[in-house]
Design an enzyme around this catalytic site. Structure first.
Site, PDB file in Angstrom:
ATOM      1  N   LYS A   9     -13.337  13.545  55.865  1.00  0.00           N
ATOM      2  CA  LYS A   9     -14.802  13.150  56.334  1.00  0.00           C
ATOM      3  C   LYS A   9     -14.878  11.481  56.791  1.00  0.00           C
ATOM      4  CE  LYS A   9     -17.186  11.913  52.673  1.00  0.00           C
ATOM      5  NZ  LYS A   9     -17.197  10.133  52.330  1.00  0.00           N
ATOM      6  N   PRO A  95      -5.431  11.319  51.442  1.00  0.00           N
ATOM      7  CA  PRO A  95      -5.548  10.221  50.124  1.00  0.00           C
ATOM      8  C   PRO A  95      -6.509  11.238  48.850  1.00  0.00           C
ATOM      9  CG  PRO A  95      -5.206   9.081  52.352  1.00  0.00           C
ATOM     10  CD  PRO A  95      -5.590  10.323  53.427  1.00  0.00           C
ATOM     11  N   VAL A  96      -6.623  11.244  47.935  1.00  0.00           N
ATOM     12  CA  VAL A  96      -6.785  11.193  46.770  1.00  0.00           C
ATOM     13  C   VAL A  96      -8.558   9.828  45.912  1.00  0.00           C
ATOM     14  CG1 VAL A  96      -7.103  11.452  44.370  1.00  0.00           C
ATOM     15  CG2 VAL A  96      -5.375  12.490  46.154  1.00  0.00           C
ATOM     16  N   ALA A  97      -9.270  10.132  45.939  1.00  0.00           N
ATOM     17  CA  ALA A  97     -10.103   9.034  45.503  1.00  0.00           C
ATOM     18  C   ALA A  97     -10.207   7.846  46.249  1.00  0.00           C
ATOM     19  CB  ALA A  97      -9.725   8.523  44.058  1.00  0.00           C
ATOM     20  N   ALA A  98     -10.456   8.770  47.535  1.00  0.00           N
ATOM     21  CA  ALA A  98     -10.515   7.688  48.694  1.00  0.00           C
ATOM     22  C   ALA A  98     -11.178   7.549  49.533  1.00  0.00           C
ATOM     23  CB  ALA A  98      -9.092   7.723  49.318  1.00  0.00           C
ATOM     24  N   GLY A  99     -12.585   7.381  49.082  1.00  0.00           N
ATOM     25  CA  GLY A  99     -13.460   8.108  50.404  1.00  0.00           C
ATOM     26  C   GLY A  99     -13.858   8.831  51.682  1.00  0.00           C
ATOM     27  N   LEU A 100     -13.199   9.944  51.697  1.00  0.00           N
ATOM     28  CA  LEU A 100     -12.780  11.005  52.466  1.00  0.00           C
ATOM     29  C   LEU A 100     -13.099  12.025  51.998  1.00  0.00           C
ATOM     30  CD1 LEU A 100      -8.819   9.154  53.866  1.00  0.00           C
ATOM     31  CD2 LEU A 100     -11.388   9.475  55.122  1.00  0.00           C
ATOM     32  N   SER A 104     -13.705  16.976  48.093  1.00  0.00           N
ATOM     33  CA  SER A 104     -14.777  17.900  48.154  1.00  0.00           C
ATOM     34  C   SER A 104     -14.311  19.084  49.100  1.00  0.00           C
ATOM     35  CB  SER A 104     -16.256  17.093  48.597  1.00  0.00           C
ATOM     36  OG  SER A 104     -16.444  15.910  47.679  1.00  0.00           O
ATOM     37  N   ASP A 137     -20.411  15.398  47.958  1.00  0.00           N
ATOM     38  CA  ASP A 137     -20.174  15.838  49.100  1.00  0.00           C
ATOM     39  C   ASP A 137     -19.928  16.963  50.270  1.00  0.00           C
ATOM     40  OD1 ASP A 137     -20.403  13.124  49.652  1.00  0.00           O
ATOM     41  OD2 ASP A 137     -18.063  12.414  49.531  1.00  0.00           O
TER      42      ASP A 137
HETATM   43  O1  C5P Z   1     -21.539  13.449  43.411  1.00  0.00           O
HETATM   44  P1  C5P Z   1     -20.414  12.952  42.898  1.00  0.00           P
HETATM   45  O2  C5P Z   1     -19.512  13.641  42.022  1.00  0.00           O
HETATM   46  O3  C5P Z   1     -19.705  12.620  43.640  1.00  0.00           O
HETATM   47  O4  C5P Z   1     -20.951  11.628  42.794  1.00  0.00           O
HETATM   48  C1  C5P Z   1     -19.914  10.772  41.669  1.00  0.00           C
HETATM   49  C2  C5P Z   1     -20.740   9.697  41.173  1.00  0.00           C
HETATM   50  O5  C5P Z   1     -21.591   8.815  42.239  1.00  0.00           O
HETATM   51  C3  C5P Z   1     -21.901  10.193  39.629  1.00  0.00           C
HETATM   52  O6  C5P Z   1     -22.254  10.415  38.995  1.00  0.00           O
HETATM   53  C4  C5P Z   1     -23.218   9.100  40.456  1.00  0.00           C
HETATM   54  O7  C5P Z   1     -22.948   7.667  39.365  1.00  0.00           O
HETATM   55  C5  C5P Z   1     -22.981   8.327  42.032  1.00  0.00           C
HETATM   56  N1  C5P Z   1     -23.837   9.104  43.205  1.00  0.00           N
HETATM   57  C6  C5P Z   1     -25.067   8.669  43.205  1.00  0.00           C
HETATM   58  N2  C5P Z   1     -25.487   8.664  43.931  1.00  0.00           N
HETATM   59  C7  C5P Z   1     -25.555  10.209  44.927  1.00  0.00           C
HETATM   60  C8  C5P Z   1     -23.928  10.482  44.868  1.00  0.00           C
HETATM   61  C9  C5P Z   1     -23.304   9.748  43.420  1.00  0.00           C
HETATM   62  O8  C5P Z   1     -25.475   7.462  42.406  1.00  0.00           O
HETATM   63  N3  C5P Z   1     -26.129  10.516  45.779  1.00  0.00           N
END
Ligand code: C5P
Length: 311
Positions: A9, A95-100, A104, A137
């Site tokens: 995404k 790509p890993v840990a890329a915001g995509l 998830s 996500d």
């Molecule tokens: O849910 P996820 O593991 O992707 O989130 C990673 C980190 O991003 C969380 O530990 C939190 O610090 C931050 N986060 C947040 N608010 C969100 C989603 C993520 O602060 N709605």
């Protein structure tokens, strides 16, 4: 063998609200599924006592702590039955840990494939609860929407009318790592709580999508969307190569470039995937030093494979 192509995404908007007591922020975001996918295959293991994941493809995905293993454990716990161990083969192409959202999306696919393999079914609402616990996500991918307005900490997914006539995106994933947690923490340090204006670009875009937006029209939104990711200032500060890369990309393509999620992927919108691929070819032909080490993909909204990629 049960297999799927979990798609990635981008976030067209990402408005970050206040930090809650649970350590998570309230979000308002338009998620758009894109035609770039991993490969996941799941089967019962012949021997062995525990679930196992074998990862190949792009680097960076964890093995022992992989989110697909957490998805299996959560599902087994929810089912309350002694379900047999499975083996997952995961080929990372996103790509890993890329915001995509690659991990998830893998987790959402694992939830569905494991239910099919084990012959168990959890109610849709339970599936969404499990998904939200796995990561913010994951509910979007479990909902299986092409585009959605995502709220809460990610668990409230409202599917929207798909973008008409497809669209193209050019993605540039900068060669740097950014922790989502660190980006949110930096965001908190930078912003004064409650200073964000009430008007929501996410809601405006949701209304436009519901009225039947086509890919070409979506491109017309790019100028407004460019600054609609509230995590940009924090990501740009933690990864100083990002602002330089964005400047360069905007200069060379003449288009606004947006940040997806907490980065470090930047993307531009095009009327079609061939247009995005052509722009990508022109970009890499000139070999700008700022693109060294970046992964570049031209995708549509269907996939599951990109139209073009570099390297
Ligand atoms: O849910 P996820 O593991 O992707 O989130 C990673 C980190 O991003 C969380 O530990 C939190 O610090 C931050 N986060 C947040 N608010 C969100 C989603 C993520 O602060 N709605």
């Amino acid at each position: 063998m049960f297999a799927a192509r979990p798609m990635a995404k981008v976030n067209l908007t990402l408005e970050v609200g206040p930090l809650g007591d649970d350590g998570y922020h309230t979000l308002t975001s338009i998620f758009l599924r894109i035609g770039l996918a991993d490969l996941i295959a799941l089967k019962l293991t012949a021997g062995g006592a525990a679930d196992r994941v074998v990862v190949s493809g792009l680097p960076g995905a964890p093995i022992e702590e992989n989110i697909v293993l957490r998805a299996l454990a959560a599902l087994r716990e929810r089912a309350g039955l002694p379900l047999p161990p499975v083996e997952i083969e995961l080929e990372k192409r996103v790509p890993v840990a890329a915001g995509l959202g690659g991990g998830s999306s893998d987790a959402a696919a694992a939830l569905k494939l494991a239910q099919a393999c084990w012959g168990v079914g959890v109610a849709a609402s339970d599936e969404m609860t499990l998904a939200a616990r796995l990561g913010s996500d994951v509910p979007f991918f479990v909902a299986d929407a092409e585009v959605a307005l995502v709220e809460g900490r990610g668990e409230a997914v409202r599917p929207l009318r798909s973008v008409g006539g497809n669209a193209g995106l050019l993605l540039a994933t900068a060669p740097t790592t950014l922790s989502t947690r660190a980006v949110f923490a930096r965001h908190d340090a930078l912003s004064e709580q409650g200073s964000r204006p009430e008007a929501s670009l996410s809601e405006d875009l949701a209304i436009a999508l519901e009225s039947g937006l086509i890919g070409q029209e979506l491109c017309g939104w790019a100028g407004r969307l460019r600054d609609a990711n509230d995590l940009w200032p924090a990501a740009a500060e933690l990864a100083p190569l990002l602002p330089a890369l964005r400047d360069e990309l905007e200069k060379r393509t003449g288009r606004p470039w947006l940040l997806s999620g907490s980065g470090p992927t930047l993307f531009a919108l095009y009327p079609s995937a061939p247009d995005a691929a052509e722009a990508g070819r022109v970009l890499v032909d000139r070999r700008p030093a700022s693109l060294d080490g970046a992964l570049i993909h031209a995708v549509d909204l269907i996939g599951p494979d990109p139209i073009w990629r570099h390297p």
